[in-house]
Each structure stands twice: as C-alpha cells, then as structure tokens.
Design a protein around this motif. Structure first.
Motif, mmCIF file in Angstrom:
data_model
loop_
_atom_site.group_PDB
_atom_site.id
_atom_site.type_symbol
_atom_site.label_atom_id
_atom_site.label_comp_id
_atom_site.label_asym_id
_atom_site.label_seq_id
_atom_site.Cartn_x
_atom_site.Cartn_y
_atom_site.Cartn_z
ATOM 1 N N VAL A 95 0.606 -1.145 -0.044
ATOM 2 C CA VAL A 95 0.041 0.131 -0.079
ATOM 3 C C VAL A 95 0.970 1.257 -0.183
ATOM 4 C CG1 VAL A 95 -1.856 1.091 1.111
ATOM 5 C CG2 VAL A 95 -1.696 -1.356 1.116
ATOM 6 N N ILE A 96 0.657 2.231 -0.823
ATOM 7 C CA ILE A 96 1.768 3.247 -1.186
ATOM 8 C C ILE A 96 0.749 4.495 -1.214
ATOM 9 C CG2 ILE A 96 3.062 4.356 -3.122
ATOM 10 C CD1 ILE A 96 3.800 1.710 -4.193
ATOM 11 N N TYR A 97 1.452 5.439 -0.158
ATOM 12 C CA TYR A 97 1.020 6.676 -0.211
ATOM 13 C C TYR A 97 1.879 7.672 -0.712
ATOM 14 C CZ TYR A 97 -2.473 5.440 3.330
ATOM 15 O OH TYR A 97 -3.466 4.927 3.864
ATOM 16 N N GLY A 98 1.543 8.524 -1.442
ATOM 17 C CA GLY A 98 2.531 9.553 -2.067
ATOM 18 C C GLY A 98 3.044 8.857 -3.130
ATOM 19 N N TYR A 99 4.125 9.308 -3.843
ATOM 20 C CA TYR A 99 5.060 8.523 -5.003
ATOM 21 C C TYR A 99 6.086 7.826 -4.281
ATOM 22 C CZ TYR A 99 2.076 10.332 -8.653
ATOM 23 O OH TYR A 99 1.147 10.700 -9.440
ATOM 24 N N ALA A 100 6.286 6.473 -4.562
ATOM 25 C CA ALA A 100 7.397 5.683 -4.204
ATOM 26 C C ALA A 100 8.371 5.730 -5.355
ATOM 27 C CB ALA A 100 6.957 4.258 -4.181
ATOM 28 N N ALA A 101 9.433 6.332 -5.027
ATOM 29 C CA ALA A 101 10.429 6.724 -6.225
ATOM 30 C C ALA A 101 11.675 5.893 -6.368
ATOM 31 C CB ALA A 101 10.648 8.157 -5.937
ATOM 32 N N VAL A 102 12.043 5.742 -7.541
ATOM 33 C CA VAL A 102 13.336 4.878 -7.822
ATOM 34 C C VAL A 102 14.432 5.892 -8.128
ATOM 35 C CG1 VAL A 102 14.149 2.797 -9.125
ATOM 36 C CG2 VAL A 102 11.724 2.966 -8.667
ATOM 37 N N ASP A 103 15.480 5.599 -7.152
ATOM 38 C CA ASP A 103 16.426 6.508 -7.475
ATOM 39 C C ASP A 103 17.538 6.171 -8.533
ATOM 40 O OD1 ASP A 103 18.024 8.716 -6.816
ATOM 41 O OD2 ASP A 103 18.643 8.308 -4.446
ATOM 42 N N GLU A 104 18.177 7.193 -8.866
ATOM 43 C CA GLU A 104 19.191 6.878 -9.979
ATOM 44 C C GLU A 104 20.146 5.658 -9.858
ATOM 45 O OE1 GLU A 104 22.650 9.562 -12.404
ATOM 46 O OE2 GLU A 104 21.519 10.425 -10.978
ATOM 47 N N ILE A 149 4.002 5.653 -8.791
ATOM 48 C CA ILE A 149 5.460 5.271 -8.779
ATOM 49 C C ILE A 149 6.176 5.994 -9.702
ATOM 50 C CG2 ILE A 149 7.122 3.391 -9.555
ATOM 51 C CD1 ILE A 149 5.119 1.222 -8.690
ATOM 52 N N LEU A 150 7.354 6.443 -9.490
ATOM 53 C CA LEU A 150 8.113 7.473 -10.023
ATOM 54 C C LEU A 150 9.558 6.678 -10.312
ATOM 55 C CD1 LEU A 150 8.775 10.401 -11.245
ATOM 56 C CD2 LEU A 150 9.488 11.216 -9.231
ATOM 57 N N VAL A 151 9.902 6.512 -11.765
ATOM 58 C CA VAL A 151 11.189 6.121 -11.961
ATOM 59 C C VAL A 151 12.024 7.056 -12.586
ATOM 60 C CG1 VAL A 151 12.166 4.128 -13.045
ATOM 61 C CG2 VAL A 151 10.057 4.108 -12.431
ATOM 62 N N THR A 152 13.147 7.614 -11.851
ATOM 63 C CA THR A 152 13.883 8.902 -12.159
ATOM 64 C C THR A 152 14.977 8.600 -13.033
ATOM 65 O OG1 THR A 152 15.394 8.510 -10.397
ATOM 66 C CG2 THR A 152 13.390 9.938 -9.908
ATOM 67 N N ASN A 153 15.723 9.638 -13.363
ATOM 68 C CA ASN A 153 16.795 9.412 -14.583
ATOM 69 C C ASN A 153 17.795 8.139 -14.106
ATOM 70 O OD1 ASN A 153 18.459 10.389 -16.520
ATOM 71 N ND2 ASN A 153 19.955 10.951 -14.955
ATOM 72 N N ASN A 154 17.869 7.313 -15.053
ATOM 73 C CA ASN A 154 19.033 6.092 -15.205
ATOM 74 C C ASN A 154 18.473 5.343 -14.098
ATOM 75 O OD1 ASN A 154 21.025 4.727 -16.136
ATOM 76 N ND2 ASN A 154 22.386 5.354 -14.468
ATOM 77 N N ALA A 155 17.238 5.262 -13.764
ATOM 78 C CA ALA A 155 16.579 4.025 -12.857
ATOM 79 C C ALA A 155 15.547 3.231 -13.724
ATOM 80 C CB ALA A 155 15.785 4.701 -12.000
ATOM 81 N N THR A 156 15.352 1.956 -13.315
ATOM 82 C CA THR A 156 14.504 1.208 -14.043
ATOM 83 C C THR A 156 13.454 0.513 -13.204
ATOM 84 O OG1 THR A 156 16.568 0.429 -15.334
ATOM 85 C CG2 THR A 156 14.749 -1.093 -15.452
ATOM 86 N N LEU A 157 12.322 0.131 -13.972
ATOM 87 C CA LEU A 157 11.040 -0.465 -13.368
ATOM 88 C C LEU A 157 10.968 -1.590 -14.063
ATOM 89 C CD1 LEU A 157 8.467 -0.857 -11.756
ATOM 90 C CD2 LEU A 157 7.401 0.333 -13.296
ATOM 91 N N ASN A 158 10.908 -3.071 -13.441
ATOM 92 C CA ASN A 158 10.682 -4.152 -14.060
ATOM 93 C C ASN A 158 9.435 -4.868 -13.479
ATOM 94 O OD1 ASN A 158 14.446 -4.982 -14.657
ATOM 95 N ND2 ASN A 158 12.711 -4.113 -15.590
ATOM 96 N N ILE A 159 8.527 -4.791 -14.219
ATOM 97 C CA ILE A 159 7.299 -5.802 -13.632
ATOM 98 C C ILE A 159 7.167 -6.965 -14.171
ATOM 99 C CG2 ILE A 159 4.862 -5.857 -13.394
ATOM 100 C CD1 ILE A 159 4.655 -2.886 -13.310
ATOM 101 N N ILE A 188 1.983 5.779 -13.044
ATOM 102 C CA ILE A 188 3.197 4.940 -13.096
ATOM 103 C C ILE A 188 4.139 6.058 -14.149
ATOM 104 C CG2 ILE A 188 4.999 3.039 -13.721
ATOM 105 C CD1 ILE A 188 2.601 1.349 -13.375
ATOM 106 N N TYR A 189 4.992 6.745 -13.319
ATOM 107 C CA TYR A 189 5.585 7.773 -14.160
ATOM 108 C C TYR A 189 7.103 7.455 -14.242
ATOM 109 C CZ TYR A 189 6.575 12.634 -14.981
ATOM 110 O OH TYR A 189 7.011 13.894 -15.703
ATOM 111 N N LEU A 190 7.538 7.054 -15.799
ATOM 112 C CA LEU A 190 8.710 6.950 -16.257
ATOM 113 C C LEU A 190 9.448 8.279 -16.788
ATOM 114 C CD1 LEU A 190 7.829 3.698 -18.509
ATOM 115 C CD2 LEU A 190 8.401 3.768 -15.965
ATOM 116 N N PHE A 191 9.965 8.670 -15.750
ATOM 117 C CA PHE A 191 10.559 10.058 -16.054
ATOM 118 C C PHE A 191 11.498 9.925 -17.169
ATOM 119 C CE2 PHE A 191 12.602 13.844 -14.370
ATOM 120 C CZ PHE A 191 11.537 14.699 -14.532
ATOM 121 N N ASN A 192 11.741 11.152 -17.738
ATOM 122 C CA ASN A 192 12.872 11.444 -18.591
ATOM 123 C C ASN A 192 14.108 10.888 -18.091
ATOM 124 O OD1 ASN A 192 14.057 12.381 -20.925
ATOM 125 N ND2 ASN A 192 14.040 14.433 -20.271
#
Length: 525
Positions: A209-218, A238-248, A284-288
């Motif tokens: 259970v996620i409150y706010g944005y769970a961010a993946v760091d560089e 979910i926010l995936v930032t610069n040079n970070a990755t999401l694998n589902i 699900i935000y795959l950031f630039n």
C-alpha cells in the motif's frame, strides 16, 4: 370581532388535539425489532485503513412508540467498529462514543438507520496468511428481549510505504531530485520518498500500500515479482527517475479470474463499489532519463494515467517494453507517451477519459497484436482511442515540434464507441506511421482523403479493415475478448503473429491469425 372569534376557535381545536395525543408516551421494546439483514458484511479492508460507511435499517412494526433501552457493541469500548445511530454517536468525548447508546426512541411503524465503520489494527489480532476475519455484534436491549446483528470484516495485512512527514506536521514531504538534467536537485510538488535498497523488490507475500509517490533513485531498479499486488492511495504512484529502471515480472496465470501470477496495480479501496472507479490514484511515471523499463503480465486499473512515459525517443533501446498486459478505467490516458519510445505486444487498453494510447510530441512506437479500444461512458471525451502528434504547445501562440520517428500498428484493433477512433495530428515535416492488417474505426467524410487519411496509400495503410464490429464480449465491462463474428477474425498477417505466437491468454494463434490481443472464441450464452 370576527378575528377574535377565529382565534378562540383555533385555540379550542389546539386544546382538543393536544388532549388526544399519546404519541410521546414511549414503552420499552419487547424484543420485536426487525432488521433489514441479520449480518452486515463490511468488505475487505487493509490494516489501519478506514472502511467505507455501511448501514443497517431497524424497524418498529408495532403500533406503539417504543424506546430501546440500549444499543451497544458486544466487544464494548475495545471494539474496532464504531456506530452512528440516526445521526448520533452516543456519549461524545468518552470511550463509549460510537460504542454504546441508551434510550433510543423509535416511533410506531417507523425505522431508524445505524451507520457502521471500522478501522482495524491487525497487530492486535492473530492473523492467518496475512488475513484475519474480525467479527462483533450489535446488541439491542438485554435479557430475554435481547436481539443482535452480526458484523463481519476481512482484514488484510500489508507492507505500507509512506513518505516522510515535514517536521512535526501531518503533511508529507515532497520529492526532490534532478528534474531538468542540469545536475542540481530540484524541488517538486509530488509527495513521496525514494525507496530504500531493501524495498526495491516487491514480492507476493503481502500486498503493498503506497501513499504518495514511491520513487526509484538513479541507478536503482524496482522489481515486482509474479503475483505482486500493489495498492495506491489517492494522488499516489510510482516514479522512476533518471537512469533508474522498473521491471514488472508477472507471468501466465492458470485462473483467469484470480490471475494469481499477474502483477496487479490498483487503488487501495477494496470495496466492490470502488472496483471500477477511474482516477483513484496517480500514475506510473517513467521520468525522462529512466531506462530499460519492462512490464509483463500486469493489470493496471483505476488510475488517472496508467503509464506516463517521457523522453528517450532516440535511445538505442526502448524506454518501455510492455507485453501481455491490460490497462483499464483511467480517468485521463491509458498510456501517455511524450517524445518517447514504446514497444507493445499483446496489450489491451480500454475505458479512458481521454485517449487509451496517446503518442505525443513525436517519438517511436511499435504496437503488435494490441487492442486499443475506448468505450468510456462516464463523460464526454475530447480525444479518440488512439492519438498521435508531433508537437507541444509552448504558449498560446507558438508550438515546438519533434519528429514522429515511427509509429507502427501491426495486427491491431483500434476501436471504440466514438468515431473516428484515431487522429493523426501533424505539425512538423517528419511524421512517419503505418497501420498494417488492423481493424480500424474511422468514418469521417471531413477527414478521409486528406493528408494522413488516404487509406489507399499502402505506404501508410496496408491490408486494413474499417468499421466492422469487433464483437467484443462486453467492452463496457472490460471484457475485450472477440467472438466468432468479429471483424478482426483472420485479418492478421503471419509476418507479425510469428513474432507473437501466443495471445494474451497464452492461446496459440491460428494459421490465419486474428487482429488484436486475443484469438477469437465462441462466447457462452
């Protein structure tokens, strides 16, 4: 004189009427109350998250006005339930508030409402397999006149991911990271925090259970294993930032109702009334700058934007590869791409408040055996199921363009309850697209034959079928399987089906494959 006479007559009638009243003479109840139901089931809730409000109607079928001596919870002040009886909470400011009520009056042949809520701390209970069935009873009166109604709630334990709080306040901190790529940390208005290293693998052991944005760091990767369940509170994601990755990494499920191996991402309200409500959480935000994101066997539902992918349109690998997945009930866009690169196979998108798929500000998009549909009926929608453009609005008087490097739709269905269901909005000089062996909805005399809508030009349109019913099983309920009478039957090319030999249900594609994510079936009556 006449006025005075009228006053005396009215006064006399009032005295006579008052002398006949006995409806304020309440007698004690005798155990003859009737209830709308004998058990109130409060649908599944998460540990320490409040439920919806449920109600119970209580009837006095007798011809006498009665008083109910007590209405109380059997567990007393220790109960995790709380009551409101006809708008009152009982002894306000005491431990008995919402738990105990005295001398509740109920008129003859009348009824009252009891409203019921709960917030349960599973730490105080012996949970089994991360679930606990919590029960209590509402007791009416006592002794030989006692009556009761059961209360039942299923409680789930979960892994909770909260942002940090700002100092001693109850306001979550916002995420700070390099937004514009200049090497400096920027402040954002997104509440959330970066996941720690030991939070970067989501498993199927407990829901998240996620409150706010769970961010993946560089430089980090968030992995979701098969069977993971993720629930988002309002304005979360979910926010995936610069040079970070999401694998589902979901996998094929044997039970298409339970979807035991699917990764499911949805809101945190588990009650049935919220099952298909759009816009319950963010995106699900795959950031630039995020790279090599993959999604396989996932169901994403009830978001504002299912997936928002930005940038990397010229990267050597696709920004996002999404396969065997479903995106439903988004209040804005199913997938929104901005100058990005997306590869999709066996993907179904439906019921979006704007477009189900929008590839904007140019980019690179390749969709094979996908069903891009839109049967949104909650409000007017401005855009079609599929939108492609190559520009962004800078201000009221100017735009900036970016090449649409490629946009290929192969063996796909693009359909919906509006017309037309795809728009190609070109402003620049480099706008490359092609539809091949697709079932398309487009019947618009104002556009057909104009630039980008010359359907006889096989440079852009090859072997497509237009405006023939796809025979979806129940599109307004997101059942997007196609029947034997579908216009998509047998129109696909084996050139693409050999690349994607199994459909979304893991069924082998026929020698003459169907367009879309599903092979056709005979529907049960």
């Amino acid at each position: 004189m006449k006025r005075l006479l009228n006053v005396f007559i009215c006064f006399g009638i009032l005295i006579l009427w008052s002398s006949c009243r006995n409806d304020f003479e309440f007698t004690p109840s005798t155990g003859n109350l009737e209830f709308a139901r004998d058990t109130v089931y409060l649908d599944t809730v998460f540990n320490n998250i409040g439920s919806s409000t449920y109600n119970l109607k209580v009837y006095n079928r007798s011809d006498e006005d009665i008083v109910i001596p007590t209405i109380q919870l059997e567990r007393g002040i220790a109960s995790f339930y709380r009551l409101n009886v006809d708008g009152g909470t009982g002894n306000v400011g005491t431990p008995e508030e919402g738990k105990f009520f005295e001398n509740v009056e109920l008129l003859a042949n009348d009824s009252l409402f009891i409203f019921i809520e709960t917030t349960i701390d599973i730490a105080a209970l012996p949970a089994i397999n991360n679930e606990f069935l919590y029960t209590d009873r509402i007791l009416f009166d006592g002794g030989s006149n006692q009556q009761d109604v059961d209360l039942v709630t299923l409680v789930r334990d979960a892994v909770f991911i909260y942002p940090d709080f700002q100092g001693n306040s109850t306001t979550f901190e916002n995420l700070n990271f390099d937004v514009d790529g200049d090497g400096n940390i920027d402040e954002t208005t997104l509440p959330g925090r970066f996941l720690t290293d030991d939070e970067l693998t989501f498993t199927n052991e407990k829901p998240y259970v996620i409150y706010g944005y769970a961010a993946v760091d560089e430089g980090k990767t968030l992995t979701m294993e098969a069977g993971t369940r993720v629930h988002f509170h309002a304005d979360s994601g979910i926010l995936v930032t610069n040079n970070a990755t999401l694998n589902i990494n979901g996998s094929v499920s044997s039970d298409q109702e339970l979807l035991e191996n699917e990764v499911i991402l949805e809101g945190d309200r588990l009650e049935p009334i919220f099952e298909d409500v759009p816009g319950q959480w963010g995106t699900i935000y795959l950031f630039n700058g995020s790279v090599n994101n993959t999604i396989n066997h996932a169901t994403i539902k009830n978001a504002t934007i299912g997936i928002l992918a930005e940038g990397n349109d010229n990267a050597p690998t696709d920004k996002l590869t999404i396969t065997n997945s479903q995106i439903y009930n988004t209040s804005s866009f199913g997938i929104l791409g901005r100058a990005t690169s997306i590869s999709a196979e066996n993907v179904v998108i439906n019921n979006s408040g704007q477009s189900s798929f929008a590839g904007t500000v140019g980019g690179k998009y390749n969709f094979t055996h996908c069903t891009i549909a839109n049967y949104w009926n909650n409000s007017f929608r401005q855009f079609p199921a599929l939108l492609l453009n190559d520009f962004a609005q800078v201000d009221e008087s100017s735009i900036t363009t970016n090449p649409l490097i490629e946009a290929n739709f192969n063996n796909c269905i693009v359909y919906g309850n509006d017309n037309p269901e795809f728009i190609l909005d070109q402003q620049g000089d480099n706008f490359n697209f092609k539809f091949t062996n697709c079932l398309l909805r487009f019947d618009n005399d104002n556009l057909e034959g104009t630039t980008n809508y010359i359907f006889s030009d096989d440079t852009y349109y090859d072997s497509n079928i237009f405006n023939v019913d796809p025979d979806f099983k129940a599109p307004f309920e997101n059942l997007m399987n196609i029947g034997e009478d579908s216009g998509a039957n047998g129109i696909g090319s084996t050139l693409f089906s050999t690349q994607v030999p199994l459909d979304l249900l893991n069924t082998s594609r026929a020698a003459a494959p169907d367009a879309g994510a599903y092979e056709s079936v005979v529907f049960d009556d």
